[in-house]
Write a protein that holds these residues in place. Structure first.
Motif, short mmCIF file in Angstrom:
data_model
loop_
_atom_site.label_atom_id
_atom_site.label_comp_id
_atom_site.label_asym_id
_atom_site.label_seq_id
_atom_site.Cartn_x
_atom_site.Cartn_y
_atom_site.Cartn_z
N MET A 20 0.50 -1.34 -0.20
CA MET A 20 -0.44 -0.14 0.02
C MET A 20 0.81 1.00 -0.09
O MET A 20 2.13 1.49 0.33
N ARG B 119 -4.74 5.01 6.95
CA ARG B 119 -5.67 4.05 8.01
C ARG B 119 -5.10 3.88 9.67
O ARG B 119 -5.76 2.69 10.07
N GLU C 220 -1.99 5.94 1.80
CA GLU C 220 -2.99 4.59 2.49
C GLU C 220 -2.55 4.36 3.61
O GLU C 220 -3.17 4.28 4.77
#
Length: 336
Positions: free
Chosen positions: A262, A270, A266
Motif C-alpha cells: 500500500m 489507515r 493509504e
C-alpha cells in the motif's frame, strides 16, 4: 592603533567561569539526580517470557499501548533482552514477499526461536548480544550517556539485589523530569539562543519518504538508515505527515501487515487516530521554545522546516540531551 582592552584579566576570567557554570546547569542537575528519582509513582510494565509467540507478543504491545517489553528467560532465570517495535519492523522487512504470501515466520516463531543463536537470525543483525540496563542508584547523567552511546531508546532500570525490572527509562521521561523539576535551577543563557545558532539537530542527508512510495519502501528506510521517523513529502517536496516506527505497530493491531504494498498515503489514512502529527519548528525559534513544544506535545522529535514547509532538518530528543547535558561534559555520545 586600537585602544587597549578595558576588561581586566580577573574580570575576563570571572566572565569565562560564569559562562562555564551557566553551560553546566543541566549537566549538574542530571548528575545530582538518580534514575530512581525519575520513576513515576504509577506506571505500566509488561514482561514477556521468551517462550511466547512473536505474533502474540506484538499484539500484547498494541493492546497495552507500549513500545517495548523486557524479555525473561525462564531457563536462565534472568532478563535477556528487550522486544521492541524495531524487531517487528525487522521481521516484516525480512520476510515480506507480497500480499499473496503469508509470513509464516511471524505466525509460528516463538521469541526464543526467532532470537536464536544463528547469525542468519534477523534480530542479531541489528541488536546487541547483551541486555543494556542501569541501576536505580545510578545518575540520570549515566542513563543519558547509555541511551545515546548505545543508540537505544529504552533503558531498563534493574534492582541489583532482586534482579527485578523497576521501570523502562526513556529520553522522553528524562526530558519531562527536567522540564518539571528543573524549574528550581536557574536557566542557562543558551536556552534563549536560536536553534540555528546552536546547531542542534540533523541538517544533512535527512531520511524522507514520498506519499506515493510503498509502506515496504518506508520499512526499508527504517532498517537501512536506522531512523525512528520519516517526514512524508508530497509532489512539491513539502512535509505533509510524519510516519514513525510506532505507527508500524498499528499494522499488527489492524492485522494488515500482510499488505506492505500500500502507498504511504493509504498507510497514513489507515493508522490509528492516536498518532504523532507533524510537530514543526523553525530555525529562528529559541531552544527554550523547542524544549517546551517537544515536551508538551509528548513527541520524540520536531521537523525543522522553513516558512514554505520544506524540510531543513530533524531535532530529536537525543540531539537535545546531547547538547544540554553531555556536550558541557566534553562528551559527544552521538558520534561514538
Amino acid at each position: 592603533m586600537e585602544p587597549p582592552s578595558q576588561v581586566s584579566y580577573p574580570e575576563k576570567k570571572k566572565k569565562i567561569q560564569k559562562q562555564e557554570a551557566d553551560a553546566a546547569v543541566y549537566m549538574n542537575f542530571m548528575k545530582s539526580h538518580r534514575c530512581y528519582d525519575a520513576i513515576p509513582t504509577s506506571c505500566k510494565l509488561v514482561i514477556f517470557d521468551t517462550k511466547l509467540q512473536v505474533k502474540k507478543a506484538f499484539f500484547a504491545l498494541v493492546a497495552n499501548g507500549l513500545r517495548a517489553a523486557p524479555l525473561w528467560d525462564s531457563k536462565l532465570q534472568k532478563f535477556v533482552g528487550m522486544l521492541t517495535i524495531t524487531d517487528f519492523i525487522n521481521i516484516l522487512h525480512c520476510y515480506y514477499k507480497s500480499p499473496m504470501v503469508q509470513m509464516y515466520e511471524l505466525e509460528s516463531h516463538k521469541i526464543e526461536t526467532w532470537r536464536g543463536d544463528s547469525f542468519q537470525n534477523v534480530y542479531l543483525q541489528y541488536t546487541n548480544h547483551f541486555l543494556i540496563s542501569i541501576s536505580p542508584e545510578a545518575s540520570l547523567f549515566d542513563a543519558i550517556f547509555s541511551l545515546l552511546k548505545y543508540k537505544i531508546h529504552r533503558l531498563p532500570v534493574i534492582d541489583p539485589e532482586s534482579g527485578n525490572v523497576l521501570h523502562i527509562l526513556t529520553h522522553k521521561r528524562i526530558l519531562k523530569f527536567l522540564h518539571i523539576f528543573g524549574k528550581k535551577v536557574p536557566k542557562p543563557a543558551f536556552v534563549w539562543k536560536q536553534i540555528q545558532e546552536l546547531g542542534i539537530g540533523t541538517f544533512r542527508n535527512i531520511a524522507t519518504v514520498q506519499l506515493t512510495a510503498t509502506l515496504h519502501d518506508a520499512l526499508s528506510i527504517f532498517v537501512d538508515r536506522r531512523v525512528s521517523a520519516l517526514p512524508v513529502l508530497n509532489e512539491q517536496g513539502k512535509v505533509v505527515a510524519l510516519y514513525s516506527r510506532f505507527d508500524v505497530i498499528n499494522l499488527a493491531a489492524q492485522k494488515i501487515y500482510n499488505n506492505l504494498d500500500m502507498t504511504m498515503q493509504e498507510a497514513i489514512r489507515r493508522r490509528s487516530c492516536f498518532f504523532e502529527g507533524v510537530i514543526k519548528c523553525y530555525p529562528d525559534e529559541t531552544l527554550e521554545t523547542i524544549i517546551d513544544r517537544i515536551v508538551r506535545a509528548e513527541v520524540h522529535r520536531l521537523v525543522l522546516v522553513d516558512r514554505a514547509d520544506m524540510v531543513k532538518g530533524i531535532i530529536s530528543l537525543s540531539d537535545l540531551l546531547q547538547a544540554m547535558v553531555l556536550t558541557p561534559a566534553g562528551i559527544d555520545a552521538l558520534l561514538s
